[in-house]
Design a protein around this motif. Structure first.
Motif, PDB file in Angstrom:
ATOM      1  N   GLU A   1      17.303 -10.186   0.909  1.00 45.04           N
ATOM      2  CA  GLU A   1      17.546 -11.209   1.971  1.00 45.04           C
ATOM      3  C   GLU A   1      16.889 -11.416   2.622  1.00 45.04           C
ATOM      4  N   HIS A   2      16.183 -10.352   3.474  1.00 44.40           N
ATOM      5  CA  HIS A   2      14.539 -10.451   4.401  1.00 44.40           C
ATOM      6  C   HIS A   2      13.783  -9.799   3.345  1.00 44.40           C
ATOM      7  N   THR A   3      13.055 -10.638   3.706  1.00 39.36           N
ATOM      8  CA  THR A   3      11.912 -10.058   2.488  1.00 39.36           C
ATOM      9  C   THR A   3      10.579  -9.749   3.059  1.00 39.36           C
ATOM     10  N   GLY A   4      10.452  -9.416   5.038  1.00 43.61           N
ATOM     11  CA  GLY A   4       9.135  -9.689   5.455  1.00 43.61           C
ATOM     12  C   GLY A   4       9.592  -7.095   5.573  1.00 43.61           C
ATOM     13  N   PHE A   5       8.430  -7.511   6.386  1.00 46.17           N
ATOM     14  CA  PHE A   5       8.469  -5.697   5.958  1.00 46.17           C
ATOM     15  C   PHE A   5       8.046  -5.149   7.604  1.00 46.17           C
ATOM     16  N   ASP A   6       8.588  -4.039   8.705  1.00 50.27           N
ATOM     17  CA  ASP A   6       8.908  -3.880   9.639  1.00 50.27           C
ATOM     18  C   ASP A   6       8.428  -2.023   9.487  1.00 50.27           C
TER      19      ASP A   6
ATOM     20  N   ASN B   1       1.290  -1.232  -0.237  1.00 53.78           N
ATOM     21  CA  ASN B   1      -0.109   0.102   0.173  1.00 53.78           C
ATOM     22  C   ASN B   1       0.953   1.429  -0.151  1.00 53.78           C
ATOM     23  N   HIS B   2       0.542   2.264   0.039  1.00 54.35           N
ATOM     24  CA  HIS B   2       0.773   3.616   0.205  1.00 54.35           C
ATOM     25  C   HIS B   2       2.431   3.846   1.184  1.00 54.35           C
ATOM     26  N   ASP B   3       2.195   3.153   2.034  1.00 51.54           N
ATOM     27  CA  ASP B   3       3.200   3.371   3.527  1.00 51.54           C
ATOM     28  C   ASP B   3       3.696   2.039   2.936  1.00 51.54           C
ATOM     29  N   ILE B   4       4.317   0.734   2.070  1.00 49.71           N
ATOM     30  CA  ILE B   4       4.445  -0.252   2.493  1.00 49.71           C
ATOM     31  C   ILE B   4       6.161  -0.450   0.941  1.00 49.71           C
ATOM     32  N   THR B   5       7.232  -0.821   1.148  1.00 51.73           N
ATOM     33  CA  THR B   5       8.335  -1.148   0.273  1.00 51.73           C
ATOM     34  C   THR B   5       7.108  -1.973  -0.459  1.00 51.73           C
ATOM     35  N   ARG B   6       7.350  -0.671  -2.078  1.00 46.48           N
ATOM     36  CA  ARG B   6       7.048  -2.005  -2.560  1.00 46.48           C
ATOM     37  C   ARG B   6       7.007  -3.255  -2.707  1.00 46.48           C
ATOM     38  N   THR B   7       6.446  -4.234  -3.828  1.00 46.96           N
ATOM     39  CA  THR B   7       6.598  -5.649  -3.162  1.00 46.96           C
ATOM     40  C   THR B   7       7.749  -6.546  -4.140  1.00 46.96           C
TER      41      THR B   7
ATOM     42  N   THR C   1      18.592  -5.196  -3.455  1.00 43.97           N
ATOM     43  CA  THR C   1      17.548  -6.187  -3.956  1.00 43.97           C
ATOM     44  C   THR C   1      17.769  -6.597  -4.871  1.00 43.97           C
ATOM     45  N   ASP C   2      17.750  -7.636  -5.357  1.00 39.48           N
ATOM     46  CA  ASP C   2      17.486  -8.299  -6.912  1.00 39.48           C
ATOM     47  C   ASP C   2      16.629  -8.253  -7.274  1.00 39.48           C
ATOM     48  N   LEU C   3      16.215  -7.510  -7.742  1.00 38.40           N
ATOM     49  CA  LEU C   3      14.923  -6.753  -8.448  1.00 38.40           C
ATOM     50  C   LEU C   3      14.036  -7.970  -9.753  1.00 38.40           C
ATOM     51  N   GLU C   4      15.390  -8.918 -10.156  1.00 39.52           N
ATOM     52  CA  GLU C   4      14.069  -9.817 -10.752  1.00 39.52           C
ATOM     53  C   GLU C   4      13.728 -11.495 -10.431  1.00 39.52           C
ATOM     54  N   LEU C   5      14.841 -11.276  -9.617  1.00 39.26           N
ATOM     55  CA  LEU C   5      14.011 -11.977  -7.673  1.00 39.26           C
ATOM     56  C   LEU C   5      13.363 -11.897  -7.847  1.00 39.26           C
ATOM     57  N   GLY C   6      13.140 -10.288  -7.035  1.00 35.14           N
ATOM     58  CA  GLY C   6      11.431  -9.817  -6.594  1.00 35.14           C
ATOM     59  C   GLY C   6      10.665  -9.553  -7.163  1.00 35.14           C
ATOM     60  N   THR C   7      10.638  -9.360  -8.932  1.00 36.56           N
ATOM     61  CA  THR C   7       9.741  -9.585  -9.674  1.00 36.56           C
ATOM     62  C   THR C   7       9.072 -10.830  -9.570  1.00 36.56           C
TER      63      THR C   7
END
Length: 558
Positions: free
Chosen positions: A343-348, A330-336, A358-364
């Motif tokens: 390496e740490h894929t959660g959000f806090d 959402n508008h508050d959260i680091t884009r997916t 970040t590896d954008l190919e992997l992330g996408t």
């Protein structure tokens, strides 16, 4: 695509809802700021995408000290966005396309420019005008210390001292967010009446629901005690300003208003609570209809943790009969795409930082799989604008362009949220990528990266491998499949329909003939044989009947 009915009872239980951050969606006026005319011009795009409703972040008159969450007047549209008449047209035109509108309500606080707060500043201590807020004398010999130790969500103290009309240092007022957002005193009956009137104002204009900002924070302990932030606290220990019992009476009164309309209106809460049992209390049949599922949003890309989060979510919602919600961003959260490539894929919020590799190919690739996962789960789903384009977080915004108070209140320690609010690329190969008209002289309010040319909606349109195509196909199937949206699901275990599954493969069935598999392991796993399953949609290639790592597939199973 067939236009969905707008008279469906309890539509919120299985809706696909698209979040519009107006300022960054589409700029028809050419001033670099998105507006309602821009949204209206893109309604065909949203209809083609296949969403059922639009949730608009605040579009009201506001000084924009916090992106519009500092509301000065709920009954007027901010001039930067348009007019009330345009908002009414937008609601009606969207409804003609089968798309409902959800507006954002911010009941915890108002803008410091709101007429009530201006009246409070001009009035003396102890006045009726100040009773609408939390004005208190300071501690210390000369009142120079804040009334208590409460912290602002944006860093620093939750209190600001005012200068009285005679020029002397005076009382302090509470603001759990920015100083420009004074907290309202919900013990005051006028506050309750005003918000009930605001609900009716927007419901009467066709809004199908409201999203309630900071829904668990409205009520405060009137004693305003200090709070020990470091000590452990039991889930049932009363908190001085979060999840207080009086909230439930407020939402019962709101539910009565929503239920009084012949067409269904929905109450959707932003409820951040660590205890799922207390969270579920807000979803009892006479309170809110749904609430955002932040456990899923913040969950790492890990099969065990995702399965636990999904199982817990469904178990918590079941006793109160409420549908779950699923949201990746959402508008508050680091884009997916950025978050899932780390390496740490959660959000806090406490760990939010820029400059993390970040590896954008992997992330996408993971974001594509996560899209199919979230769209296949029981309940409603929220899609933040730009996620359907695989937009990454923008982490190199010049410091002098950043507007988010989180950044400024922490001296830049917190990078803020502007990185996920950069204006949408629509077309062309150079900024503003169709966000503003070709004749616009003003730049977009936040700079767009040069690499976004390939991510524009026009560039992705018709590309079978694009994220936009994936979302369009998935939303079409989701609408057509009776088993998807609201309804039951069944986890599949070690052996399912001929496919060998390990602990890092999520597999579940919806209804009698739909199966979703998500491979979060390091190795490909075999799909069920052709006699047992037909691939409806996959987030990536499935060569040789194998489901590669970080890939999801929807199957028609027999």
């Amino acid at each position: 695509m067939e236009t969905p009915t707008v008279h469906e009872p309890q539509w919120w239980r299985g809706a696909a809802i698209y979040q519009v951050y107006v300022r960054s969606f589409a700029d028809a006026g050419g001033d670099g700021v998105g507006d309602l005319a821009g949204v209206r011009s893109r309604l065909p795009y949203l209809s083609d995408l296949g969403v059922d409703a639009l949730w608009f972040t605040p579009w009201y008159a506001s000084p924009l000290a916090d992106g519009g969450y500092d509301v000065a007047d709920y009954r007027e549209i901010d001039p930067a966005f348009g007019t009330l008449a345009e908002a009414e047209k937008l609601i009606a035109e969207a409804l003609d396309l089968g798309i409902r509108t959800i507006v954002d309500i911010v009941p915890n606080h108002v803008s410091d420019q709101h007429v009530w707060f201006q009246q409070a500043l001009a009035a003396p201590p102890g006045s009726p005008e100040r009773a609408r807020f939390w004005f208190r004398p300071g501690r210390g010999e000369h009142g120079e210390l804040a009334p208590n130790n409460w912290r602002s969500q944006f860093g620093g103290s939750a209190w600001t001292r005012v200068t009285e009309p005679d020029g002397t240092p005076g009382e302090w007022y509470l603001h759990r967010f920015a100083p420009e957002q004074p907290d309202l005193n919900w013990d005051h009956p006028e506050i309750r009446r005003e918000h009930e009137d605001v609900l009716r104002f927007w419901f009467d204009r066709g809004a199908a629901g409201v999203r309630i900002d900071s829904a668990a924070e409205l009520v405060k302990d009137p004693a305003l005690p200090d709070y020990d932030y470091e000590a452990p606290h039991a889930p049932d220990e009363p908190h001085p300003y979060i999840d207080r019992e009086e909230l439930h009476d407020i939402y019962r009164s709101w539910r009565a208003i929503a239920d009084s309309y012949p067409q269904p209106r929905a109450l959707i809460g932003e409820v951040w609570l660590p205890d799922p049992v207390r969270f579920a209390r807000y979803l009892r049949p006479d309170e809110l209809h749904t609430a955002f599922n932040f456990g899923f949003l913040a969950c790492p890309w890990d099969a065990v943790e995702l399965r636990d989060t999904i199982t817990t979510t469904l178990a918590v919602h079941a006793p109160v009969g409420a549908p779950a919600t699923w949201v990746l961003a959402n508008h508050d959260i680091t884009r997916t795409a950025t978050r899932y490539g780390r390496e740490h894929t959660g959000f806090d919020f406490a760990d939010k930082a820029h400059g993390i590799p970040t590896d954008l190919e992997l992330g996408t690739r993971r974001a594509r799989a996560a899209a199919l996962l979230s769209l296949a789960l029981p309940g409603s789903v929220y899609l933040y604008q730009g996620e359907e384009l695989a937009l990454p977080e923008v982490e190199d915004i010049p410091a002098d362009r950043i507007e988010d108070p989180m950044y400024h209140r922490t001296g830049g320690v917190d990078p803020g949220r502007d990185g996920c609010r950069v204006p949408i690329p629509w077309s062309g190969v150079v900024p503003p990528y169709g966000f503003s008209p070709p004749t616009a002289e003003a730049e977009p309010w936040l700079p767009q990266p040069a690499a976004w040319a390939r991510l524009g909606a026009e560039a992705q349109d018709g590309d079978p491998a694009s994220m936009l195509t994936l979302y369009r196909q998935a939303l079409r199937i989701r609408r057509d499949e009776a088993a998807l949206g609201d309804g039951p699901m069944e986890w599949l275990t070690a052996e399912a329909d001929g496919a060998a599954l390990g602990p890092r493969v999520l597999a579940f069935r919806r209804g009698a003939g739909f199966t979703c598999l998500v491979n979060l392991s390091d190795a490909a796993v075999p799909l069920p044989g052709p006699a047992a399953a037909e691939v409806l949609l996959a987030s990536g290639p499935t060569p040789g009947g194998l489901l590669p790592p970080d890939t999801a597939v929807w199957l028609r199973t027999t």
